[in-house]
Design a protein around this motif. Structure first.
Motif, short mmCIF file in Angstrom:
data_model
loop_
_atom_site.label_atom_id
_atom_site.label_comp_id
_atom_site.label_asym_id
_atom_site.label_seq_id
_atom_site.Cartn_x
_atom_site.Cartn_y
_atom_site.Cartn_z
N TYR A 597 -78.57 8.23 5.52
CA TYR A 597 -80.01 8.27 5.30
C TYR A 597 -80.74 8.37 6.63
O TYR A 597 -80.42 7.62 7.58
CB TYR A 597 -80.47 7.03 4.52
CG TYR A 597 -79.86 7.02 3.14
CD1 TYR A 597 -80.50 7.63 2.06
CD2 TYR A 597 -78.60 6.45 2.92
CE1 TYR A 597 -79.92 7.66 0.81
CE2 TYR A 597 -78.01 6.47 1.66
CZ TYR A 597 -78.67 7.08 0.61
OH TYR A 597 -78.09 7.13 -0.62
N THR A 598 -81.69 9.28 6.70
CA THR A 598 -82.40 9.48 7.96
C THR A 598 -83.28 8.29 8.31
O THR A 598 -83.45 7.96 9.47
CB THR A 598 -83.30 10.75 7.90
OG1 THR A 598 -83.64 10.98 6.54
CG2 THR A 598 -82.59 11.93 8.47
N ASP A 612 -83.31 10.41 2.49
CA ASP A 612 -82.25 11.24 3.09
C ASP A 612 -82.83 12.53 3.65
O ASP A 612 -84.04 12.79 3.57
CB ASP A 612 -81.11 11.48 2.11
CG ASP A 612 -81.46 12.47 1.01
OD1 ASP A 612 -82.54 13.10 1.08
OD2 ASP A 612 -80.66 12.61 0.09
N SER A 613 -81.96 13.36 4.24
CA SER A 613 -82.44 14.57 4.94
C SER A 613 -83.01 15.60 3.97
O SER A 613 -83.71 16.52 4.38
CB SER A 613 -81.30 15.19 5.74
OG SER A 613 -80.24 15.50 4.86
#
Length: 780
Positions: A597-598, A612-613
């Motif tokens: 997860y970013t 997430d991305s």
DNA sequence: TACCAGAGGAG
DNA sequence: AAATCCTCTGGTA
């Protein structure tokens, strides 16, 4: 292959007879009835400590029970011990409850066993028959029906119409007053003829499964009353028998012999997680489209009007209900088919079974195969005592509150099931005699010892469930990779792996469940003790490797790596960590990588959000996920989360909030976004505190609305009243705009969004003061 | 203000 | 009628 749909028993010429109802391979033939006359009811009597099976048999012969057909000495395993017990075979099923207590009280008898198992269910286990086996290749003929009734507050009111839809394509509404020209409506002479037409159609169509939505507690009982009024039998059974209305705890169950009746309402409550479970809500959540609905208050005036257009609306609505019920059934039945096969009990029972009972019936069937005698259910005293025995559960990491970037999520694959298997956690092998020496047993951090030499019964069954699921998932994957057109096959395999997962995950809770036959608090507590141990040790190792554990709950770890690593380095660290951990775990256990997860925001334990991305937002525990918060608060909280996590723009988030506050003040927010859903978990009179939903329900009841424990109350906070409870009114008693804007601002919107913004260092006053002070240029 | 009852979610 | 852990609200003393 023919499919076993249902089983029942009757007494024919003084002999018990099991009736088995099969759907044949052909769709034009009716059900096949197979009658079994050579199976006798029985139970076991366990000799007292100072006695033995032969002495007990002699005493039983001496007592000369006329109900006993035969006495046999059989050797069975009772938990740890193999011993001789007496199989008491009786003439009739009803003889078992007649004599079990008297035999249990005999001096030579310690206790009776397996004396509270229904005769038909007993037979399915002993004959090793599996209901619904073969259903993937031989689809049942399914019908759904629904009734509309005249309800003006009186008693003995009539049914106005019955709607019906089946998988053969027949769609009908039967009534006895019709001026419309709808082609699916058939007009009968009167109510009695209408009911008769319905019963005849189910028979003519050779229906295998009957579906309703809340038929257990409404439709069947209502039709039964009308049949009684007209003096006609309510026949729907495949053997020509009448519908049986059974008490099942607090509720009813409508049993149709040979044509299992599945009430989709309790099934949907278990399968889906929704704010409410009306037919319309469930339909919308599955199919993503609104189903036509009618205001129930319109039914009586529309019917009375006799107006063709108004009657047509009623018929249309009724038809839609039956069709929607059938459509929902086709979605959820595959899981019920698989559960029925796995557990080995008919769909009528399985579709109404709790998770505890599902595990128990599976264990009982397997016990028979392994020569085990089944433990009894606890009596009330024992049960209460068990329920008092609390034990420690899972470990939850205190989150590092605020924002984190580049989060790796790991979790233990089926943590509790894998612990049970890896350490042979079993109520019978605990503290065994064969592993007393040091190092001989698995010793849990709670101090319990489990046998290393002989596989326990419960972990053995669980291991088979897990292995079966692994095989099923491989099969499913293969089928999908083939890109086959066999969508039905895929659906059945997916339902099967899901059924196995549901069962596997219930084993741990089952052993800690006070009503369980295979109850063992020590086992349940050993499982959680090992769980805490594994997660804590994994956290230590992560920290030792320079990773930071941001959060973790029970079986999951959310970690961040040191800054400045490139993608390749991250991947390397991740894989190294996984293999290091897994090398040290028992073979049955595995730590898995769940995802990357970013960004993530951590509020408290069990409340956080991850992005997430692909911009996909995952929210846990926050108001967004709760049904007892208004949509306006939930939706705005989600917007704030997205703005903060994706755009990194708290100022913009603040602007969204301010605009929403203004909209609330300007009465621009529709009532549907202000509804709060809260369940009444008890009857209105039983509450110690009068919370808003209780107060709203009480007022509605006074105005004539029927309220039951279990109802989900939909209410709005209005401006009428002093306390919040006084201001609460159920939907239907509130006009558009008749809401307390300040309540929704201060008690709904602001708490929900401030949870997020405060985690970033903002103060509530800054928001209220229209943001001049909001100068933080992002977050660090 | 402190505490409790109640609800609903996580895993 | 599967378990425990946890947060949060609104009422009450």
């Amino acid at each position: 292959m023919k499919v076993l749909l249902d089983a029942s028993y009757s007494v024919v010429d003084g002999k018990p007879t099991i009736d088995l109802f099969y759907k044949p391979e052909s769709d034009i033939e009716d059900k096949q009835l197979v009658s079994v006359k050579d199976f006798d009811p029985y139970f076991y009597a366990i000799p007292s400590l100072g006695s033995d099976a032969d002495v007990l048999i002699d005493a039983l012969k001496e007592a000369n029970f006329p109900q006993i057909k035969k006495l046999e000495k059989v050797r069975l395993i009772d938990m740890k011990d193999e011993k001789d017990v007496v199989k008491v075979v009786t003439l009739l099923p009803k003889n078992v409850p007649e004599i079990r207590d008297r035999i249990g009280d005999m001096r030579q008898c310690r206790e009776v066993r397996e004396a509270a198992i229904r005769f038909t269910q007993r037979y399915l286990i002993d004959a090793d028959l599996t209901p619904m086996k073969g259903v993937a290749d031989n689809k049942p003929r399914i019908a759904s029906f629904d009734i509309e009734t005249y309800h003006a507050g009186g008693t003995g009111e009539p049914i106005l119409m019955i709607s019906y839809a089946d998988t053969k394509g027949l769609e009908k509404v039967w009534t006895y007053k019709n001026t419309s020209e709808l082609d699916f409506v058939e007009t009968l002479a009167d109510e009695k003829e209408m009911i008769q037409r319905f019963m005849d159609t189910v028979k003519q169509q050779k229906i295998d499964i009957l579906l309703t939505y809340n038929g257990d507690n409404f439709d069947f009982g209502f039709i039964k009353d009308r049949c009684d009024k007209y003096g006609i039998p309510f026949i729907l059974g495949a053997d020509g028998s009448q519908v049986k209305l059974e008490r099942r705890g607090m509720d009813m169950g409508a049993r149709v012999t040979g044509r299992p009746h599945v009430d989709l309402y309790p099934v949907c409550r278990r399968v889906f997680n929704l704010p409410r479970y009306t037919l319309e809500d469930v339909y919308a959540s599955i199919f993503g489209e609104e189903k036509r609905d009618i205001n129930v208050e319109d039914i009586v005036p529309f019917w009375d009007s006799g107006d063709p257009e108004k009657l047509a609306i009623l018929f249309d609505y009724s038809m839609e209900d039956a069709k929607a019920c059938l459509k929902i059934g086709l979605e959820v039945l595959p899981l019920e088919y698989e559960l029925s096969q796995l557990i080995g009990q008919p769909m009528f029972e399985v579709s109404r079974m709790s998770s505890g009972n599902k595990v128990e019936w599976l264990l009982m069937r397997r016990a028979k195969g392994e020569g085990l005698i089944v433990p009894n259910r606890p009596d009330d005293r024992e049960m209460r005592e068990r329920a008092l025995g609390k034990y420690e559960g899972a470990y939850v990491v205190e989150p590092d509150k605020g924002i984190h970037e580049n989060i790796l999520v790991f979790d233990f694959k089926s943590l509790y099931p894998s612990i049970i298997i890896a350490h042979n956690v079993d109520p019978a092998t605990i503290n065994c005699d064969c592993c007393k020496a040091e190092g001989d047993a698995w010793v849990s951090p709670s101090g319990a010892r489990f046998c290393k030499k002989k596989k326990g019964f419960v972990p053995g069954v669980l291991e088979d469930v897990i292995k079966s699921r692994t095989r099923t998932k491989i099969e499913l994957k293969k089928l999908r990779e083939l890109n086959s057109q066999d969508k039905v096959g895929e659906k059945m395999l997916d339902a099967k792996q899901l059924a196995l997962k549901i069962l596997a995950n219930s084993f741990y809770g089952y052993m800690g469940y006070a009503r369980a036959r295979w109850y063992s608090r020590e086992c349940a507590s050993a499982v959680t003790a090992w769980g805490r141990d594994y997660i804590k040790k994994t956290i230590e190792k992560a920290n030792a490797e320079g990773m930071k554990v941001v959060y973790g709950d029970t079986d999951s770890l959310l970690i961040t790596l040191p800054e400045g690593l490139d993608e390749k380095a991250v991947l390397k660290r991740k894989n190294e960590f996984l293999s290091r951990i897994n090398k040290a775990l028992p073979p049955a256990m595995e730590l898995e990588f769940e995802g990357f997860y970013t960004r993530g925001l951590f509020v408290t334990k069990k409340r956080y959000a991850l992005m997430d991305s692909n911009k996909k937002l995952t929210v846990k525990g926050l108001e967004t996920k709760r049904r007892d918060w208004a949509i306006i608060a939930k939706r705005t909280q989600e917007e704030v989360l997205r703005t903060v996590l994706w755009e990194k723009n708290p100022e913009k988030a603040a602007e969204i909030v301010k605009a929403t506050i203004q909209d609330l003040r300007d009465k621009k927010i529709p009532l549907k976004d202000l509804i709060i859903h809260t369940q009444l978990t008890k009857n209105l009179g039983q509450y110690a505190n009068v919370a808003p939903h209780v107060y709203a329900a009480k007022k509605a009841q006074k105005r004539g609305k029927t309220i039951h424990a279990g109802d989900v109350i939909q209410y709005i906070i209005t401006r009428r009243g002093k306390s919040i409870s006084e201001k609460a009114e159920m939907l239907g008693f509130v006009d558009e705009n008749d809401y307390d804007a300040e309540y929704y601002i201060n008690n709904q919107l602001l708490p929900a969004v401030m949870r997020i913004l405060e985690a970033l260092g903002y103060k509530e006053e800054e928001l209220k003061g229209l943001g001049r002070q909001m100068t933080l240029g992002g977050f660090s």
